[in-house]
Design an enzyme around this catalytic site. Structure first.
Site, PDB file in Angstrom:
ATOM      1  N   CYS A  34       0.834  -1.208   0.000  1.00  0.00           N
ATOM      2  CA  CYS A  34       0.000   0.000   0.000  1.00  0.00           C
ATOM      3  C   CYS A  34       0.866   1.255   0.000  1.00  0.00           C
ATOM      4  O   CYS A  34       1.987   1.242   0.509  1.00  0.00           O
ATOM      5  CB  CYS A  34      -0.884   0.047   1.239  1.00  0.00           C
ATOM      6  SG  CYS A  34      -1.954  -1.371   1.452  1.00  0.00           S
ATOM      7  N   CYS A  35       0.325   2.321  -0.549  1.00  0.00           N
ATOM      8  CA  CYS A  35       0.942   3.643  -0.481  1.00  0.00           C
ATOM      9  C   CYS A  35      -0.190   4.673  -0.455  1.00  0.00           C
ATOM     10  O   CYS A  35      -1.358   4.303  -0.443  1.00  0.00           O
ATOM     11  CB  CYS A  35       1.907   3.878  -1.646  1.00  0.00           C
ATOM     12  SG  CYS A  35       1.103   4.013  -3.248  1.00  0.00           S
ATOM     13  N   GLN A  36       0.121   5.947  -0.475  1.00  0.00           N
ATOM     14  CA  GLN A  36      -0.898   6.976  -0.331  1.00  0.00           C
ATOM     15  C   GLN A  36      -1.868   7.044  -1.519  1.00  0.00           C
ATOM     16  O   GLN A  36      -3.065   7.141  -1.351  1.00  0.00           O
ATOM     17  CB  GLN A  36      -0.252   8.345  -0.112  1.00  0.00           C
ATOM     18  CG  GLN A  36      -1.202   9.365   0.475  1.00  0.00           C
ATOM     19  CD  GLN A  36      -1.638   8.997   1.884  1.00  0.00           C
ATOM     20  OE1 GLN A  36      -0.863   8.519   2.689  1.00  0.00           O
ATOM     21  NE2 GLN A  36      -2.896   9.204   2.191  1.00  0.00           N
ATOM     22  N   GLY A  38      -1.543   4.862  -4.468  1.00  0.00           N
ATOM     23  CA  GLY A  38      -1.672   3.588  -5.162  1.00  0.00           C
ATOM     24  C   GLY A  38      -0.701   3.395  -6.307  1.00  0.00           C
ATOM     25  O   GLY A  38      -0.575   2.295  -6.822  1.00  0.00           O
ATOM     26  N   PHE A  63      -4.155   4.686   0.180  1.00  0.00           N
ATOM     27  CA  PHE A  63      -4.800   5.029   1.448  1.00  0.00           C
ATOM     28  C   PHE A  63      -5.845   6.134   1.277  1.00  0.00           C
ATOM     29  O   PHE A  63      -6.829   6.194   2.007  1.00  0.00           O
ATOM     30  CB  PHE A  63      -3.763   5.485   2.481  1.00  0.00           C
ATOM     31  CG  PHE A  63      -2.816   4.405   2.925  1.00  0.00           C
ATOM     32  CD1 PHE A  63      -3.271   3.154   3.293  1.00  0.00           C
ATOM     33  CD2 PHE A  63      -1.459   4.647   2.988  1.00  0.00           C
ATOM     34  CE1 PHE A  63      -2.402   2.158   3.706  1.00  0.00           C
ATOM     35  CE2 PHE A  63      -0.574   3.670   3.406  1.00  0.00           C
ATOM     36  CZ  PHE A  63      -1.044   2.418   3.763  1.00  0.00           C
TER      37      PHE A  63
END
Length: 137
Positions: A34-36, A38, A63
């Site tokens: 996951c990252c902020q 995508g 996120f």
């Protein structure tokens, strides 16, 4: 959007990412990345797939696309804020901050409203000064 994938110099890929993951996880273990936003996690998933990992999960939209209750954590920390920092954090530019009105002065929307108000007041002051100058002539 910016970042290393568009040639930005303020970010660079983690050169040790794959080696770090391989030290921690076997290729038969499930992996969630996951990252902020995508985008970085999608790139990471591609690297993992090329390296032979088969059970890979990716949070589409990052996120920012989640609600608080969507991502339960052991410690209860709201991980939607994990990738937010710098100017974005201060001004509240991310989707998560916008929805929750967090950030400097309630977020980017409020900063724009204040800027617009100052601009209108400045224009009115300029108009009043011009009228006063014409009345003195």
């Amino acid at each position: 959007m910016g970042g290393w994938w568009l040639g930005g110099k303020h970010m660079k890929p983690n050169e040790t990412f794959l080696a770090d993951v391989q030290q921690q996880l076997n290729k038969d273990q499930p992996v969630i990345v996951c990252c902020q936003k995508g985008l970085r996690s999608l790139s990471a998933c591609e690297q993992l797939a090329k390296a032979g990992y088969e059970q890979i999960g990716w949070l589409t939209g990052g996120f920012d696309s989640c609600e608080k209750e969507d991502l339960e954590t052991v410690t209860g920390i709201d991980v939607r804020y994990a990738g937010i920092g710098g100017l974005s954090e201060a001004l509240g530019w991310t989707e998560v901050q916008q929805r929750e009105k967090k950030g400097f002065m309630g977020g980017f929307e409020n900063i724009l409203k204040i800027f617009a108000l100052v601009l209108v007041l400045d224009t009115l002051l300029f108009a009043v000064e011009a009228i006063m100058a014409n009345m003195r002539k």
